[in-house]
Design a protein around this motif. Structure first.
Motif, PDB file in Angstrom:
ATOM      1  N   VAL A 217       0.863  -1.177   0.000  1.00 26.07           N
ATOM      2  CA  VAL A 217       0.000   0.000   0.000  1.00 26.07           C
ATOM      3  C   VAL A 217       0.899   1.225   0.000  1.00 26.07           C
ATOM      4  O   VAL A 217       1.692   1.423   0.919  1.00 26.07           O
ATOM      5  N   SER A 218       0.777   2.052  -1.044  1.00 27.19           N
ATOM      6  CA  SER A 218       1.619   3.244  -1.148  1.00 27.19           C
ATOM      7  C   SER A 218       1.084   4.352  -0.241  1.00 27.19           C
ATOM      8  O   SER A 218      -0.032   4.263   0.284  1.00 27.19           O
ATOM      9  N   LYS A 219       1.868   5.395  -0.085  1.00 32.25           N
ATOM     10  CA  LYS A 219       1.442   6.553   0.719  1.00 32.25           C
ATOM     11  C   LYS A 219       0.186   7.195   0.138  1.00 32.25           C
ATOM     12  O   LYS A 219      -0.602   7.775   0.865  1.00 32.25           O
ATOM     13  N   GLU A 220       0.021   7.055  -1.180  1.00 29.82           N
ATOM     14  CA  GLU A 220      -1.149   7.622  -1.861  1.00 29.82           C
ATOM     15  C   GLU A 220      -2.373   6.721  -1.752  1.00 29.82           C
ATOM     16  O   GLU A 220      -3.442   7.057  -2.246  1.00 29.82           O
ATOM     17  N   GLY A 221      -2.206   5.542  -1.148  1.00 27.48           N
ATOM     18  CA  GLY A 221      -3.311   4.611  -0.981  1.00 27.48           C
ATOM     19  C   GLY A 221      -3.488   3.641  -2.138  1.00 27.48           C
ATOM     20  O   GLY A 221      -4.476   2.918  -2.201  1.00 27.48           O
ATOM     21  N   ILE A 222      -2.530   3.617  -3.042  1.00 25.39           N
ATOM     22  CA  ILE A 222      -2.604   2.683  -4.164  1.00 25.39           C
ATOM     23  C   ILE A 222      -2.141   1.309  -3.684  1.00 25.39           C
ATOM     24  O   ILE A 222      -1.084   1.185  -3.077  1.00 25.39           O
ATOM     25  N   ILE A 223      -2.952   0.307  -3.953  1.00 26.27           N
ATOM     26  CA  ILE A 223      -2.660  -1.051  -3.498  1.00 26.27           C
ATOM     27  C   ILE A 223      -2.124  -1.863  -4.664  1.00 26.27           C
ATOM     28  O   ILE A 223      -2.733  -1.909  -5.734  1.00 26.27           O
TER      29      ILE A 223
ATOM     30  N   LEU B 206     -11.084  -6.043  -2.466  1.00 27.71           N
ATOM     31  CA  LEU B 206     -10.551  -4.677  -2.495  1.00 27.71           C
ATOM     32  C   LEU B 206     -11.314  -3.757  -3.445  1.00 27.71           C
ATOM     33  O   LEU B 206     -11.244  -2.545  -3.320  1.00 27.71           O
TER      34      LEU B 206
END
Length: 64
Positions: A8-14, A37
């Motif tokens: 999970v990236s800081k931007e919320g991309i999984i 998801l």
């Protein structure tokens, strides 16, 4: 051994990645998680996706 790696990236991309599998079985392995998801925005297939199960076994035996 098959594994699923989830990032999970800081931007919320999984990002979901199947490890230790060959062929289309990777999509079978991750399907339930992807369904839980939500929608899949993109899919990138690794080299292992295009290998047959027999080719994957031969490669693993050589590495051992």
């Amino acid at each position: 051994m098959a594994e699923i790696e989830v990032i999970v990236s800081k931007e919320g991309i999984i990002t979901v990645e199947a490890l230790g599998v060959v062929g289309a079985s990777c999509t079978d392995l991750t399907k339930a998680l992807e369904d839980a998801l939500g929608s899949v925005e993109s899919r990138e297939c690794k080299v292992e996706y295009f290998e047959s199960v027999a080719q994957g076994e031969q490669l693993r035996q050589r590495e051992a």
